[in-house]
Structures are given as structure tokens and as C-alpha cells.
Design a protein around this motif. Sequence first.
Motif, PDB file in Angstrom:
ATOM      1  N   PHE A  65       1.340  -1.083  -0.126  1.00 15.85           N
ATOM      2  CA  PHE A  65      -0.243  -0.187   0.262  1.00 15.85           C
ATOM      3  C   PHE A  65       0.646   1.177  -0.205  1.00 15.85           C
ATOM      4  CE2 PHE A  65      -2.353  -3.377   1.992  1.00 15.85           C
ATOM      5  CZ  PHE A  65      -3.440  -3.413   1.502  1.00 15.85           C
ATOM      6  N   ASN A  66       2.136   1.296  -0.627  1.00 17.42           N
ATOM      7  CA  ASN A  66       2.978   2.118  -0.321  1.00 17.42           C
ATOM      8  C   ASN A  66       3.561   2.837   1.349  1.00 17.42           C
ATOM      9  OD1 ASN A  66       5.042   3.057  -2.145  1.00 17.42           O
ATOM     10  ND2 ASN A  66       3.505   5.149  -2.504  1.00 17.42           N
ATOM     11  N   GLU A  67       2.915   2.031   2.106  1.00 19.37           N
ATOM     12  CA  GLU A  67       3.257   3.025   3.542  1.00 19.37           C
ATOM     13  C   GLU A  67       4.564   2.963   3.357  1.00 19.37           C
ATOM     14  OE1 GLU A  67       0.624  -0.247   5.203  1.00 19.37           O
ATOM     15  OE2 GLU A  67      -1.453   1.655   4.980  1.00 19.37           O
ATOM     16  N   PRO A  68       5.202   3.270   4.823  1.00 20.33           N
ATOM     17  CA  PRO A  68       6.688   3.598   5.023  1.00 20.33           C
ATOM     18  C   PRO A  68       6.331   2.512   6.069  1.00 20.33           C
ATOM     19  CG  PRO A  68       5.914   5.703   5.817  1.00 20.33           C
ATOM     20  CD  PRO A  68       5.010   4.554   4.628  1.00 20.33           C
ATOM     21  N   THR A  69       7.536   1.368   6.677  1.00 25.01           N
ATOM     22  CA  THR A  69       7.230   0.477   7.316  1.00 25.01           C
ATOM     23  C   THR A  69       8.878   0.890   8.195  1.00 25.01           C
ATOM     24  OG1 THR A  69       8.562  -1.503   6.098  1.00 25.01           O
ATOM     25  CG2 THR A  69       6.211  -1.222   5.938  1.00 25.01           C
ATOM     26  N   THR A  70       8.501   0.748   9.699  1.00 28.07           N
ATOM     27  CA  THR A  70       9.608   0.712  10.317  1.00 28.07           C
ATOM     28  C   THR A  70       9.708  -0.674  10.693  1.00 28.07           C
ATOM     29  OG1 THR A  70       8.344   1.587  11.767  1.00 28.07           O
ATOM     30  CG2 THR A  70       9.466   2.974  10.406  1.00 28.07           C
ATOM     31  N   ASN A  71      10.751  -1.279  11.605  1.00 32.96           N
ATOM     32  CA  ASN A  71      11.064  -2.410  11.903  1.00 32.96           C
ATOM     33  C   ASN A  71      10.986  -4.082  11.654  1.00 32.96           C
ATOM     34  OD1 ASN A  71      11.420  -0.257  14.248  1.00 32.96           O
ATOM     35  ND2 ASN A  71       9.390  -1.035  14.641  1.00 32.96           N
ATOM     36  N   THR A  72      10.916  -4.431  10.386  1.00 38.56           N
ATOM     37  CA  THR A  72      10.712  -5.169   9.677  1.00 38.56           C
ATOM     38  C   THR A  72      11.673  -6.192   9.892  1.00 38.56           C
ATOM     39  OG1 THR A  72      11.933  -4.237   7.604  1.00 38.56           O
ATOM     40  CG2 THR A  72       9.467  -4.402   8.347  1.00 38.56           C
ATOM     41  N   LEU A  73      12.002  -7.248  10.503  1.00 38.90           N
ATOM     42  CA  LEU A  73      12.703  -8.228  10.554  1.00 38.90           C
ATOM     43  C   LEU A  73      12.866  -8.576   9.123  1.00 38.90           C
ATOM     44  CD1 LEU A  73      11.638 -11.107  13.388  1.00 38.90           C
ATOM     45  CD2 LEU A  73      13.714  -9.141  13.766  1.00 38.90           C
ATOM     46  N   ARG A  74      12.379  -8.882   8.501  1.00 38.43           N
ATOM     47  CA  ARG A  74      12.401  -9.893   6.724  1.00 38.43           C
ATOM     48  C   ARG A  74      14.120  -8.602   6.844  1.00 38.43           C
ATOM     49  NH1 ARG A  74       9.926 -14.246   6.095  1.00 38.43           N
ATOM     50  NH2 ARG A  74       7.608 -14.099   6.843  1.00 38.43           N
TER      51      ARG A  74
END
Length: 392
Positions: A5-14
Motif C-alpha cells: 500500500f506504499n506505506e513506509p515501514t519501520t522495524n521489519t525483521l525481514r
Amino acid sequence: MKTLFNEPTTNTLRESEKVYRKLQLNYQRNKQQDRTEMLDEAAQSFHYETCKNEYWNPEEFSLLYGTPLWDQASASQKIILNHLYWVAYYSQIISAEIATILFNQTSAAGLYAQEDFRLICDMLDLESAQERTHISAFKTVSEQVESALFGKRIFTYPMRGPYGETMVYADTNVLKTWWKKLQLQCFGLLSSGNTFLACQYFTVRGVRTLNGKLVQHKLSGYYQTHPEKEKAPIPAKISYYHFMDESFHFNSSTILSHDVVKCLKNPTAFEQFVANLGLRGCQKDHYHFSVAINGIFWYDPALYPAIYQVLCSEIFGMSDREAKEMMRRCFTEESLGLHRSCQTHEEAIASYKVYLEKVDYAWKSNREMEIMAANSLSKYLSLQKQAFAKFE
Ligand SMILES: [Fe+2]
Ligand SMILES: [Fe+2]
């Protein structure tokens, strides 16, 4: 990185493939080698009668080993002291694991709020279920032993919740216990809604597990090196299975507190403060060491009444005067046992320090274990002399 959804993500483990992989591997191996069934089976088939005449731990892991009591004990009394070490030791472990179950769960709540943290939470679910199995096995054996030997509880206690003193024999009073309960409740609430604090709980858990590892490694060795494993006493087998499970728990604590925490955004000053308070609390809990039980950081004056009961029981058959004289010699004089317990305390300090090297938000006083390191053999003896005079 952007999502669908084109949202910026933070804290991803992947994003940190290496960390994710480590977690996955540890979780998969733990699942594959899960000892739950074996532990349940062992506990169910435990009959004190069938293994009461043999050692369950290496000899030096006996209650009051290397003290005047040990030196004058008969061969059969020594075996009982060896069993009582098992009972007392794992009664403390039960208490620690009751708390662990709660904080595994509150931490999982703080962690599953993150986009791809499901793996960690699944792993914690497995670990909590394993802790319940451990508790049940320790309880089954310990209660049977105390019922057979004393007809009453000495080191065991009825099942209880997670908000009491984790140290079964601590330097405490009503006010301190109440304050501790409040702190534990606060930490539970905070960590369930804060990813950093949830993750940092595993620094404390890692340190506590390190303490366990020091002794449990040796306890498990008794079964591992037993010439006839099928005939080994069941409590020794339980020690071994438990140690195997705990190795995975220690790995997950390390990955969470050293690696996963780095995938999160930097902690705020408040988060760092709470995290350090947790570590300081751990140091305070592990300040003392006990001549009665090497490797558990109990406050011996709190243990006097329990030891007194053991000495006055049919096993040792001492009178009030004899028991107190023996206790005075064991607790207030230097002995091989005391040196060994003090040495384990020093080993614990050294290993905690190494563990905290990678925890960059830790205060210097925590990183160098200043509170714990302030205790010493001479301080132990002068404290015991004062406390024992009051007890007498
Ligand atoms: Fe456990
Ligand atoms: Fe564990």
C-alpha cells in the motif's frame, strides 16, 4: 522499504535476513527436538522408592556440600543431601519459570504489534509451554521427595502466580515484597505495549538463564555420562532434558537481546532508563550467594529455618542445640563449600559481563556488574555472623 500500500515501514525483521534466519533455525530445531513428551513421561514414572539409594547429581551438587555437615554425614545422609539439592534447586527454577511464562507473554504482546514478528511470538509460545512442562516435572519429583522424607514441605511450595519474589529465599520483608510486585506489574504493562522494552526483557532473561546454565550444564552431565542411561535415576534425566530445552531458550534470548533489538529504532531516554532498572534489579537479586546451595543466589539467613528443620528431622535427628551448633559452623565459618559457592558467583559475574558487552544502552554499573561484584567471602561471613546471632 515500502509495502503493498506504499506505506513506509519501520522495524521489519525481514529486512535483516540474517537475524530472521537465526530465529527460524533456533525455533525449528527446538520444535523438532522438543522434549515435552519425554519430560512428562519421566515425571509420571518417577517413584522415589526406586531411586532413593543413588546420587542424582554430581556429588558436589549436594545441599551443604563441603561444609562440616557434609564432612560428618554418613553415606546415606550424603545421598539425601544430594536429593535435597535437586529439590531446592529446582524449586527455585520453578519460581523463575513462573515469572518467565508471564513475561514471555507480555513481551509477545509488545512484539506482535510489529509487521513481521509472528515468528518470534510463535517461538515464545513454544517456550512458555515448555516452561509449564518443566514446572510440572520439577514439582512432581520435589513434592514426592519431601512427602517421603519429611511428610511436609520444606523447599517446595504450592503453585503460585508470577508477582511474588522470584528468589524463593530473599533478603526481603512485607514492604519490599509489595514494592517488587508493583515493579513487576508495571514492567508487564509497559512491555506489553512497547516493542523495545518487550525485546529488552530478553536481556534480563538471558542473564538469568546464564546463571542457570552454569549449574545445569553440570547437572545434565550426570545423565549424559551415566554408564547405563536407561537405568539412570529419573531426576537426572529430567535435569538433562531440561538443560536441552533451556539451551534453545538461551539462544532465543541472545538473538532477541543482541540482534532483534538492533532492528528496532533507537530507545528513548525513558526506555533506556527502564531497561537499566531491570538489569539493576537482576544484579540485586543475584547479589548474595549461599553456602547451602552452590549456584543459587539465595540469602542464607532466610534459609536458616529450612535448614534447621532438615537437621532436626529424622534424617539427621539433631537436638535444638546440636542443630544450631552445626548451623553456626556451616554458615559462619570458612569452608570448601563456601569457597565453591563464592567461585560460582564470580563465574556468574564474569559471564554476565560478557553477555552485556553487546548491550550498548547498559549503564556502566550494569555492564561491570558493580552491585554483584561488591559482595565477597568476607562480607558473606560477617553478614552471617550478625544474622546467625539473631537467629540463635
Ligand atoms: Fe525451563
Ligand atoms: Fe526457559
